[in-house]
Design an enzyme around this catalytic site. Structure first.
Site, PDB file in Angstrom:
ATOM      1  N   GLU A  91       8.983   2.614   5.786  1.00  0.00           N
ATOM      2  CA  GLU A  91       9.144   1.639   4.700  1.00  0.00           C
ATOM      3  C   GLU A  91      10.118   2.111   3.646  1.00  0.00           C
ATOM      4  OE1 GLU A  91       6.241  -0.750   1.586  1.00  0.00           O
ATOM      5  OE2 GLU A  91       5.567  -0.339   3.615  1.00  0.00           O
TER       6      GLU A  91
ATOM      7  N   TYR B 102      -2.290   7.918   0.514  1.00  0.00           N
ATOM      8  CA  TYR B 102      -1.762   6.589   0.219  1.00  0.00           C
ATOM      9  C   TYR B 102      -2.487   6.001  -0.990  1.00  0.00           C
ATOM     10  CZ  TYR B 102       0.024   1.886   1.061  1.00  0.00           C
ATOM     11  OH  TYR B 102       0.653   0.674   0.947  1.00  0.00           O
TER      12      TYR B 102
ATOM     13  N   ASP C 180      -1.166  -1.437   5.117  1.00  0.00           N
ATOM     14  CA  ASP C 180      -1.893  -2.496   4.434  1.00  0.00           C
ATOM     15  C   ASP C 180      -1.250  -3.818   4.830  1.00  0.00           C
ATOM     16  OD1 ASP C 180       0.500  -2.432   3.087  1.00  0.00           O
ATOM     17  OD2 ASP C 180      -0.333  -1.811   1.168  1.00  0.00           O
TER      18      ASP C 180
ATOM     19  N   ASP D 118       3.716   1.015   5.497  1.00  0.00           N
ATOM     20  CA  ASP D 118       2.438   1.272   4.843  1.00  0.00           C
ATOM     21  C   ASP D 118       1.328   0.493   5.535  1.00  0.00           C
ATOM     22  OD1 ASP D 118       3.772   2.860   3.084  1.00  0.00           O
ATOM     23  OD2 ASP D 118       3.773   1.418   1.430  1.00  0.00           O
TER      24      ASP D 118
END
Length: 917
Positions: free
Chosen positions: A9, A337, A127, A125
């Site tokens: 990312e 994270y 999520d 990431d």
């Protein structure tokens, strides 16, 4: 050899992935591609069971956040291209997701690398937002190589152990999470754009003290502002009440004891005086002494929301600043994270190893040594952390992963210290002490005292922000008498609640489901950036609404739909979670939510006068109390529909505007150069405002406008030449001869061959025409004068002419019985393209109609005349196979009526009687 393309990312994460995976094999090289900020790292590693023991050639690169941006397709991306309500309709406006212009070099880089690889490994990431970015990368790469095998690396830290473990246990990406983010993005864009344009059109330039040019709305932003305004309203509504209380102190065995009155306070001065006299004249008696153990429980593991709240309270960092710092610590492999809702450490995580990594930091070395080296029965030894209530099943709680002793940035150092001390406190034992509760009676009034002795501090030794202290009481016995050394009757008054701190606001947002742990800080920042609220200087991080923020919330509080309340957004967030869980589809949630938003918009538009009233209350009269010179000295004035006052014509902000002298309201008019404006005797039947005639060209026709409807179009209006502002000709009100719009006129009936939309409108002569919106096209079909009214049906598509993505909507007509042949359906529902048998006999003229791209220059198969002058049948819309369409007979000249009942004929004007010999 297997070839794998890895995409992270951020460039810093890509560098860590390449470093840790490259250590498993040969040397790592790096190179530059079309995007110079996203380096490419190449190396090889031995095979694993996941790769069937095939050696792997790796290429690691990155994106920089979202690759694609969402925006409205042309022409709805322009502010005045349509009525704001049209942005809440999927069938009118379309939202596109495309690669942003500044990301085109990165898109080219991904396409080049995708062609040369077999696997696409996504290191975004873990999520929902990361999953959305992952599928943006997938869309770009698979367009160049559809056979790419997709994998997702699951990790919570970029340290070596976590990265290598993620490579050995790759999973598949989850499209449902990406759909949840896409749904949120589209709905936020539609609602935000619609209400922002509506508010801005209504407020912009009307109040001198409102400096902002865009009065924005956000589905999360306004509930966040609502909490701030609600607390301010509670403060202003508070009425101080006088009260009295008894303060009592004694000295027993040479020790001072502070007593608390069990009544706390009374609001009657006479009663308070009587009770005070009884206490003043009586000795004290110990009624009960109750010793019991006391415990100061250690905190649960740290989630994102709690990190933001504690950093705001103790470090004086704003939530958005806290997340910015935490993100940098994560990229440097110092913490895990930072966006997580989990408060539970799973059994597989080696907590002792994480504690051992902090032994090199002098701030934590001694405490870490006690945790790891003391025996289990020692109060300073390691203890398994408590489990909280939250668990997102994606990431562990926030914890340190590296040694931060070398940090120099003050903010990074402070946040790292908070994360580390919190983690170590979770792994320590509770504080233990002994508490004594004493009850006493003095003149019939009850008092109590508390004492505390701390035996083991436990986690409090490392968590320096928490306090646990008390007063040691003397040895007391039940029935013991004591003398009073000091007693006072103290007057006071109730105080309003304090202003919201950012920590308080985060707690309210979390309780009502506004935003996610990763976005709450951004919503608070947006409210501050839009100048709807400010941070007060004393004390820091206390939020106070501005006059503009108060006015907007006051207006929506007074309306039927209170958009500043959290219920609407909480329901939407629950729907997004349902998409991620597979319980609902993206299309289903978007359709249902837009129905709700359209209903809200209609209520807000109906009650828009309450917005004007709230703005006038906060900012006084509308701007321009000293009017500029008149545009037209001969302007006779018009009547205001709100108060009945006289409206005069002024130049305001270099544009013509009408100002009511009585209610001081401004109404902007079209600002094209050379425009002339004259009063018209007619009054708008919808809002009672007197109309004006506007001539845009000295040689052009006068166009009637309603000052009120021009700014706030009523429901059902469609965008005319004035864009989102409405002229009378765009209105669909059936009782006004100037209104030439139709119900559903904003909906496209079908696609024109030129690419424009075919829409239904009414001519000044009250005839209906189906015409193309493109000014260069001229494609049109005229309905006969026998049609008294017509409207476009929103949810009734023609099953024969419609195609996926290209609906053809049916029309609802109303025909007077005196102008049609006997037996004709007076309220037919039909398609203007294929229902020839039902409407040709009415005189429907479609010679210039070109549909769906099958016509050419007005002479193709779209309804014009083909070779030999023969009229062809109706064309197939875009996407419909011509060979599979139902066959219909070509139009033929009228024939003499056969014997028997009269038959409907193709004709114009009133029907002629049919005679039999």
């Amino acid at each position: 050899m297997l070839r794998a393309l890895h995409v992270a990312e951020k460039p810093s994460v890509a560098k860590k992935v390449a470093e840790h995976l490259g250590s498993l094999g040969g040397p790592t090289t790096n190179r530059s591609g079309p995007s110079p900020y996203n380096r490419l790292y190449d190396f090889e590693t031995p095979g694993t069971p996941l790769t069937n023991n095939r050696r792997v050639r790796h290429t690691v690169t990155s994106v920089t956040g979202h690759l694609m941006a969402s925006e409205f397709a042309e022409p709805h991306n322009k502010w005045h291209a349509c009525a704001p309500r049209d942005l809440l309709r999927e069938d009118v406006s379309q939202v596109e997701f495309r690669v942003a212009d500044d990301k085109l070099p990165l898109k080219q880089q991904l396409e080049q690398e995708a062609r040369q690889n077999d696997w696409l490994v996504l290191w975004l990431d873990c999520d929902r937002e990361g999953e959305a970015i992952a599928y943006e990368v997938v869309d770009v790469c698979r367009k160049k190589k559809a056979s790419l095998d997709l994998y997702r690396a699951v990790f919570s830290s970029v340290d070596k152990q976590s990265i290598q473990q993620a490579w050995r246990s790759l999973q598949r990406p989850d499209k449902r999470k990406a759909d949840a983010v896409a749904a949120r993005s589209e709905l936020d864009l539609r609602a935000g754009a619609a209400f922002t344009r509506f508010q801005t059109f209504r407020i912009d330039g009307r109040y001198e003290d409102v400096q902002t040019k865009v009065v924005s709305y956000g589905p999360c932003q306004f509930p966040t502002l609502g909490f701030i305004v609600q607390r301010q309203q509670e403060i202003e509504a508070h009425a101080h009440k006088q009260f009295w209380k008894i303060d009592l102190a004694t000295k027993i065995d040479q020790q001072h004891v502070k007593w608390s009155w069990r009544r706390k306070r009374v609001f009657d001065e006479v009663v308070a005086s009587l009770l005070f006299e009884r206490v003043l004249e009586s000795p004290g008696t110990i009624e009960r002494v109750q010793p019991k153990p006391a415990t100061k429980v250690r905190p649960v593991p740290l989630c994102t929301l709690e990190l933001q709240k504690r950093a705001s309270r103790w470090l004086r960092l704003a939530p958005d600043a806290t997340m910015e710092v935490a993100e940098k610590l994560y990229q440097n492999a110092l913490i895990s994270y930072p966006r997580t809702e989990t408060e539970i450490f799973k059994p597989g995580l080696d907590l002792r190893d994480l504690i051992d990594r902090q032994r090199g930091d002098p701030r934590f070395a001694s405490f870490c040594g006690d945790l790891l080296d003391k025996p289990a029965n020692d109060p300073r030894s390691f203890c398994q952390p408590r489990a909280g209530k939250r668990d997102d099943e994606a990431h562990p709680p926030i914890h340190p992963t590296g040694d931060g002793s070398q940090l120099t940035d003050p903010r990074q150092k402070a946040v790292f210290e908070l994360v580390t001390r919190h983690f170590l406190a979770c792994c320590a034992k509770d504080g233990v002490g002994r508490q004594t509760l004493v009850d006493a009676d003095i003149g019939g009034e009850k008092f109590e005292a508390r004492g505390l002795i701390i035996d083991q501090r436990g986690w409090l030794d490392i968590y320096r922000w928490e306090r646990w202290s008390g007063t040691q009481l003397p040895l007391l016995q039940e029935g013991q008498l004591f003398d009073i050394t000091k007693v006072e009757l103290v007057a006071g008054k109730t105080q309003p609640p304090p202003l919201l701190t950012e920590a308080d606001l985060l707690a309210k947002m979390d309780a009502h489901g506004i935003g996610t742990d990763a976005t709450m800080a951004d919503h608070i920042k947006t409210v501050l950036t839009r100048e709807y609220a400010t941070r007060a200087n004393q004390p820091p991080h206390v939020l106070k609404p501005t006059p503009l923020g108060r006015a907007l919330v006051d207006a929506y509080d007074a309306m039927g739909e209170r958009l500043n309340r959290p219920e609407l957004r909480a329901a939407a967030e629950a729907d997004f979670t349902s998409i991620a869980n597979g319980k609902k589809t993206k299309a289903q949630v978007i359709a249902e939510t837009l129905v709700t938003m359209r209903r809200c918009f209609d209520v807000v538009q109906r009650d828009v006068a309450k917005l004007d009233e709230a703005m006038r209350k906060r900012f006084g009269g509308a701007a321009g109390d000293g009017p500029a010179p008149d545009l037209n000295l001969d302007f006779a004035g018009t009547t205001c529909g709100d108060c009945g006052g006289t409206m005069q014509l002024y130049s305001r902000n270099d544009r013509p505007s009408l100002r009511c002298d009585q209610c001081e309201t401004w109404w902007p008019l079209p600002d094209r150069q050379g425009v002339t404006i004259e009063p018209r005797s007619a009054t708008c039947p919808l809002c009672q405002f007197q109309l004006v005639d506007i001539k845009f060209d000295p040689n052009g026709r006068k166009q009637p406008h309603c000052p009120h409807c021009y700014t706030a179009p009523p429901p059902g209006a469609h965008a005319g030449s004035t864009g989102g502002r409405m002229a009378c000709r765009d209105c669909a009100h059936a009782g006004c001869s100037l209104a030439t719009g139709v119900r559903g006129g904003s909906l496209a009936v079908a696609k024109c061959a030129c690419g424009g939309d075919l829409k239904l409108r009414r001519t000044p002569a009250a005839k209906f025409v189906l015409g193309c919106t493109s000014q260069q096209c001229g494609s049109a079909a005229w309905f006969p004068s026998a049609v008294a009214s017509a409207r476009v049906l929103e949810d009734s598509d023609c099953p024969q002419c419609s195609a996926p993505g290209a609906p053809v909507r049916r029309l609802k007509l109303k025909l007077p019985s005196a102008k049609v042949p006997p037996g004709t359906d007076l309220n037919p529902t039909l398609c203007a393209l294929c229902c020839r048998g039902e409407i040709l006999h009415l005189g429907f003229d479609r010679r210039n109609l070109r549909v769906g791209g099958r016509g050419r220059g007005g002479r193709g198969r779209g309804g014009g005349r083909g070779r030999g002058g023969r009229t062809r049948g109706p064309p197939a819309p875009a996407g419909v196979d011509q060979n599979k369409r139902p066959k219909v007979a070509a139009a033929q000249p009228p024939r003499p009526a056969p014997r028997g009942p009269p038959q409907p004929l193709q004709q114009r004007g009133p029907p002629q009687p049919q005679l039999r010999r």
